[in-house]
Design a protein around this motif. Sequence first.
Motif, PDB file in Angstrom:
ATOM      1  N   GLN A 322      51.765  53.874  44.959  1.00 32.77           N
ATOM      2  CA  GLN A 322      51.672  54.803  44.514  1.00 32.77           C
ATOM      3  C   GLN A 322      50.782  54.822  43.340  1.00 32.77           C
ATOM      4  O   GLN A 322      50.332  56.099  43.328  1.00 32.77           O
ATOM      5  N   VAL A 323      50.299  54.035  42.539  1.00 39.66           N
ATOM      6  CA  VAL A 323      49.695  53.911  41.650  1.00 39.66           C
ATOM      7  C   VAL A 323      48.750  53.528  41.675  1.00 39.66           C
ATOM      8  O   VAL A 323      47.193  54.331  41.193  1.00 39.66           O
ATOM      9  N   TYR A 324      48.081  53.571  43.102  1.00 42.37           N
ATOM     10  CA  TYR A 324      46.163  53.791  43.911  1.00 42.37           C
ATOM     11  C   TYR A 324      46.417  55.142  43.117  1.00 42.37           C
ATOM     12  O   TYR A 324      45.397  55.395  42.783  1.00 42.37           O
ATOM     13  N   VAL A 325      47.443  56.436  44.087  1.00 41.91           N
ATOM     14  CA  VAL A 325      47.139  57.577  44.120  1.00 41.91           C
ATOM     15  C   VAL A 325      47.209  58.179  42.371  1.00 41.91           C
ATOM     16  O   VAL A 325      46.439  58.914  41.308  1.00 41.91           O
ATOM     17  N   GLU A 326      47.786  57.321  41.192  1.00 43.82           N
ATOM     18  CA  GLU A 326      48.204  57.911  40.362  1.00 43.82           C
ATOM     19  C   GLU A 326      46.776  56.988  39.127  1.00 43.82           C
ATOM     20  O   GLU A 326      46.218  57.707  38.449  1.00 43.82           O
ATOM     21  N   ALA A 327      46.203  55.680  39.863  1.00 44.88           N
ATOM     22  CA  ALA A 327      45.346  55.709  39.587  1.00 44.88           C
ATOM     23  C   ALA A 327      43.967  56.311  39.077  1.00 44.88           C
ATOM     24  O   ALA A 327      43.195  56.816  38.687  1.00 44.88           O
ATOM     25  N   ALA A 328      43.949  56.871  40.408  1.00 44.83           N
ATOM     26  CA  ALA A 328      42.948  58.132  41.097  1.00 44.83           C
ATOM     27  C   ALA A 328      42.674  59.123  39.494  1.00 44.83           C
ATOM     28  O   ALA A 328      42.091  60.053  40.119  1.00 44.83           O
ATOM     29  N   THR A 329      44.204  59.793  39.887  1.00 47.45           N
ATOM     30  CA  THR A 329      44.302  60.867  39.024  1.00 47.45           C
ATOM     31  C   THR A 329      44.176  61.025  37.388  1.00 47.45           C
ATOM     32  O   THR A 329      43.470  61.710  36.770  1.00 47.45           O
ATOM     33  N   CYS A 330      43.639  59.584  36.941  1.00 45.32           N
ATOM     34  CA  CYS A 330      43.142  58.840  35.750  1.00 45.32           C
ATOM     35  C   CYS A 330      41.707  59.060  35.736  1.00 45.32           C
ATOM     36  O   CYS A 330      41.221  58.907  34.874  1.00 45.32           O
ATOM     37  N   GLY A 331      41.253  59.418  36.900  1.00 45.40           N
ATOM     38  CA  GLY A 331      39.343  59.116  37.632  1.00 45.40           C
ATOM     39  C   GLY A 331      39.312  58.227  37.055  1.00 45.40           C
ATOM     40  O   GLY A 331      38.134  57.956  36.589  1.00 45.40           O
ATOM     41  N   ILE A 332      39.899  57.196  37.298  1.00 41.21           N
ATOM     42  CA  ILE A 332      39.315  55.308  37.528  1.00 41.21           C
ATOM     43  C   ILE A 332      39.675  55.166  38.613  1.00 41.21           C
ATOM     44  O   ILE A 332      40.324  55.248  39.530  1.00 41.21           O
ATOM     45  N   PRO A 333      38.056  54.143  39.590  1.00 34.56           N
ATOM     46  CA  PRO A 333      38.155  53.640  40.428  1.00 34.56           C
ATOM     47  C   PRO A 333      39.223  52.977  40.838  1.00 34.56           C
ATOM     48  O   PRO A 333      39.400  51.671  40.191  1.00 34.56           O
ATOM     49  N   ALA A 334      40.033  52.337  41.939  1.00 31.78           N
ATOM     50  CA  ALA A 334      40.976  50.784  42.383  1.00 31.78           C
ATOM     51  C   ALA A 334      39.928  50.315  43.424  1.00 31.78           C
ATOM     52  O   ALA A 334      39.268  50.446  43.935  1.00 31.78           O
ATOM     53  N   ILE A 335      40.793  48.810  43.254  1.00 34.48           N
ATOM     54  CA  ILE A 335      40.468  47.807  44.236  1.00 34.48           C
ATOM     55  C   ILE A 335      41.876  47.295  44.710  1.00 34.48           C
ATOM     56  O   ILE A 335      42.961  47.599  44.111  1.00 34.48           O
ATOM     57  N   GLY A 336      41.714  47.617  45.692  1.00 33.22           N
ATOM     58  CA  GLY A 336      43.099  47.323  46.706  1.00 33.22           C
ATOM     59  C   GLY A 336      42.888  46.521  48.598  1.00 33.22           C
ATOM     60  O   GLY A 336      41.716  46.545  48.277  1.00 33.22           O
ATOM     61  N   ILE A 345      44.449  55.430  51.247  1.00 34.45           N
ATOM     62  CA  ILE A 345      44.256  56.115  49.281  1.00 34.45           C
ATOM     63  C   ILE A 345      43.298  55.606  49.185  1.00 34.45           C
ATOM     64  O   ILE A 345      42.091  56.894  48.894  1.00 34.45           O
ATOM     65  N   ILE A 346      42.216  55.189  49.459  1.00 36.92           N
ATOM     66  CA  ILE A 346      41.185  54.125  48.553  1.00 36.92           C
ATOM     67  C   ILE A 346      39.805  54.471  49.989  1.00 36.92           C
ATOM     68  O   ILE A 346      40.135  54.151  50.742  1.00 36.92           O
ATOM     69  N   ARG A 347      39.206  55.876  49.540  1.00 40.57           N
ATOM     70  CA  ARG A 347      38.444  55.418  50.379  1.00 40.57           C
ATOM     71  C   ARG A 347      37.089  54.425  49.999  1.00 40.57           C
ATOM     72  O   ARG A 347      36.171  54.703  49.158  1.00 40.57           O
ATOM     73  N   ASP A 348      36.588  53.436  50.955  1.00 42.29           N
ATOM     74  CA  ASP A 348      36.203  52.457  50.125  1.00 42.29           C
ATOM     75  C   ASP A 348      34.647  52.682  50.555  1.00 42.29           C
ATOM     76  O   ASP A 348      33.959  53.432  50.772  1.00 42.29           O
ATOM     77  N   GLY A 349      34.166  52.603  49.333  1.00 40.22           N
ATOM     78  CA  GLY A 349      32.350  52.675  48.350  1.00 40.22           C
ATOM     79  C   GLY A 349      32.922  54.255  47.973  1.00 40.22           C
ATOM     80  O   GLY A 349      31.273  54.362  47.202  1.00 40.22           O
ATOM     81  N   GLU A 350      33.483  55.053  48.134  1.00 38.35           N
ATOM     82  CA  GLU A 350      32.854  56.250  47.377  1.00 38.35           C
ATOM     83  C   GLU A 350      34.390  56.545  46.086  1.00 38.35           C
ATOM     84  O   GLU A 350      33.723  56.952  45.475  1.00 38.35           O
ATOM     85  N   THR A 351      35.740  55.787  46.379  1.00 38.91           N
ATOM     86  CA  THR A 351      36.492  55.906  45.439  1.00 38.91           C
ATOM     87  C   THR A 351      37.133  55.317  45.051  1.00 38.91           C
ATOM     88  O   THR A 351      37.957  54.427  44.162  1.00 38.91           O
ATOM     89  N   GLY A 352      36.853  53.850  45.740  1.00 37.22           N
ATOM     90  CA  GLY A 352      36.694  52.451  45.186  1.00 37.22           C
ATOM     91  C   GLY A 352      36.647  51.629  46.405  1.00 37.22           C
ATOM     92  O   GLY A 352      35.509  51.780  47.147  1.00 37.22           O
ATOM     93  N   LEU A 353      37.229  50.730  46.610  1.00 30.84           N
ATOM     94  CA  LEU A 353      36.727  49.034  47.379  1.00 30.84           C
ATOM     95  C   LEU A 353      37.775  48.666  47.734  1.00 30.84           C
ATOM     96  O   LEU A 353      38.928  48.347  46.919  1.00 30.84           O
TER      97      LEU A 353
END
Length: 411
Positions: A322-336, A345-353
Amino acid sequence: MASSYLNSESVMRILDLTTIYPNPVVDSEGRTVQGLDRALVRAGHSVTTLVLRPWAPLWLARRIPAYRHLAVPDASQNDQGVRVIFRHYPHVPWFFDDWRLLLNVRLMAWQAARLYRQTGLPCDLVMAQGITAACTAPDLAAQLHVPFVIVLRDDLRHLANPRTHSLQPLHRQAFLQASAIFMVGPGQVRQAPRYLPAAAQSKVVLAPNGIEVAQVRALIPKEPRAKEFAGKVISVSNLVRFKGIHENLQAMAFLRERGISQWHYTIVGDGPYRAELEALARKLGLSAHVTFAGKQPYAQAIQSMSASDIFCMPSWMEAFGQVYVEAATCGIPAIGCWENGAELIIRDGETGLLVPPQDVDALANALEFLLTHPNQAQAMGRRAQAHADNFTWDHAVQKYLQVFQTIQCPQ
């Protein structure tokens, strides 16, 4: 002839059985349980949630960190239409594990049935959220003469824990008798053939979690994010081994060796590995670059993420995250990590890595890219913020309702 329990016009009365729910003592636990229950109510159904915990003296639970989550007094409340009942059940705090766990599960089922009889709770369906609640569901549903479903939110490898070996017959019974087994991430679905009886595997339904996107956005400071990229990296998690915080520290030591030092890493959370992680940060010479912020209330944790530039949690046993979605809602990229909930949740190379699990070199490369390409990192964050709208609970609950329409009345 058997008929469907739920059609497009009927109201289903759901009795939700769980061990976790947000409360004044631990406001961050059970938010996925709460989110699903609220969404079912918004969809027009009735939900009563029994939050059952082992009993411990309040004076003891309040003083000992390991027991603090038990310091929630018995109470009832209306949570946006969800009737929530917090109750404790008697349990055996020490004994041989096999006997203790079996007895405690039985005591939990006894308390649930007792509450049902005392309060006259209406019920068409039992929904057991979590494996502990699932173990009690067959007994409870049989007493109520209704079907039950299971919602699993943890990596299925936890089922192989030697300490819970005695519960495996109860796991098997629950899986075989459930009308449906909801799993929140693709990793769980791939694990199902290994951990579920063959006859239960056709009941598996992929039903990703949601978050209360509007609620998270309301917690983010109103002023616009600073345009300057400061290299602030953050993780928010319990400090247990599989969350990947050890790997984060090792990867950041690699960054320093490569001459990349314009960053600061904040670790929000607490847990059994905190002392070990603090020692590792000192050993790697990262003390000046790392802050252990401890556990924060939910709103503060959201604000901490919003003030950061990169979210990094390479957890390798994360069913959803869930925290990856919360980070996305905050407008920051995520690494998972690939092979975990993050890949949903993370679109590799688009919304995070995304990186392979426990691959410190790949993790260091991902961090290096985001830290040295701030414009691209910020663009990923903006795309992530838009992508988060796909993970609202009102969207997620539709999968549950589709399955509920197929559940048959008992004969």
